[in-house]
Design an enzyme around this catalytic site. Structure first.
Site, PDB file in Angstrom:
ATOM      1  N   ASP A  31     -28.177 130.763   2.425  1.00  0.00           N
ATOM      2  CA  ASP A  31     -27.615 130.469   4.044  1.00  0.00           C
ATOM      3  C   ASP A  31     -26.576 129.913   4.464  1.00  0.00           C
ATOM      4  OD1 ASP A  31     -28.502 131.032   7.433  1.00  0.00           O
ATOM      5  OD2 ASP A  31     -27.293 129.985   6.982  1.00  0.00           O
ATOM      6  N   ASN A  85     -36.437 133.898  14.206  1.00  0.00           N
ATOM      7  CA  ASN A  85     -35.385 133.594  15.698  1.00  0.00           C
ATOM      8  C   ASN A  85     -35.523 135.281  15.794  1.00  0.00           C
ATOM      9  OD1 ASN A  85     -35.505 130.888  15.110  1.00  0.00           O
ATOM     10  ND2 ASN A  85     -33.686 131.339  14.078  1.00  0.00           N
ATOM     11  N   HIS A  98     -34.050 139.311   9.898  1.00  0.00           N
ATOM     12  CA  HIS A  98     -34.295 138.343   8.919  1.00  0.00           C
ATOM     13  C   HIS A  98     -35.142 137.366   9.370  1.00  0.00           C
ATOM     14  CE1 HIS A  98     -30.927 136.970  11.490  1.00  0.00           C
ATOM     15  NE2 HIS A  98     -31.459 135.638  11.352  1.00  0.00           N
ATOM     16  N   HIS A 100     -35.797 133.125   7.932  1.00  0.00           N
ATOM     17  CA  HIS A 100     -35.353 132.414   7.461  1.00  0.00           C
ATOM     18  C   HIS A 100     -36.354 131.415   6.777  1.00  0.00           C
ATOM     19  CE1 HIS A 100     -31.718 131.680   9.793  1.00  0.00           C
ATOM     20  NE2 HIS A 100     -32.948 132.606  11.109  1.00  0.00           N
TER      21      HIS A 100
END
Ligand code: 5GP
Ligand code: ZN
Length: 112
Positions: A31, A85, A98, A100
Site C-alpha cells: 500500500d 472496506n 481488495h 488489506h
C-alpha cells in the site's frame, strides 16, 4: 478489465506497483500509505467492484482468499488482520475489491 480502474491497471502492469506476491488469481502489492509495518493490498486479477460481487463467484473468491493466506505466509506473518472496506461509508476508495493485509503490530478491537 474495467475502464479507468486503478487496480485493473496495476494488475496488468500498466501502472507500476511494488508487487510482493503474485499467482493466477491475485496480486499483492505494498500500500502506498501503509497503516502497519506490513500493509499489503491483495487484489484479484479479475474486476469485481466489492466483496459482495466477488462473493457470488465461489471459485474466483476462493482463489483470492487463498492468495491472501499465501501473501501473509510470504511475509512470515502468522498473526495479521484482513480488512475489506465495502462502500464509501466503510472507507472504500478504490472500487476494485481488495483485501488489506495488515501485520507487524498489535491491532485493537473494535476498529475505528
Ligand atoms: P480502500 O480505501 O478502497 O479500502 O483502499 C484503497 C487503498 O489503496 C488505500 O489504502 C490506498 O492507500 C491505496 N492506494 C491508492 N492508490 C494507490 C496506488 O496507486 N498504489 C498503491 N500501491 N496503493 C494505492
Ligand atoms: Zn478493476
Amino acid at each position: 478489465m474495467a475502464d479507468d480502474c486503478l487496480f485493473c491497471r496495476i494488475v496488468t502492469g500498466e501502472i507500476p506497483a511494488d508487487v510482493v506476491y503474485s499467482d493466477e488469481s491475485a496480486v499483492a502489492i505494498a500500500d502506498i500509505n501503509p497503516q502497519a509495518p506490513t500493509h499489503l493490498l491483495v487484489i484479484p486479477r479479475e474486476h469485481f467492484d466489492d466483496i459482495g460481487e466477488i462473493g457470488v463467484d465461489a471459485g474466483t473468491a476462493a482463489g483470492w482468499i487463498a492468495a491472501i493466506g499465501a501473501a501473509a505466509r510470504g511475509q512470515g506473518l502468522s498473526e495479521y488482520r484482513v480488512v475489506c472496506n465495502t462502500g464509501p461509508s466503510a472507507g472504500q476508495s478504490v472500487f476494485h475489491v481488495h483485501a488489506h493485509l495488515l501485520g507487524g503490530r498489535p491491532f485493537h478491537w473494535p476498529p475505528g
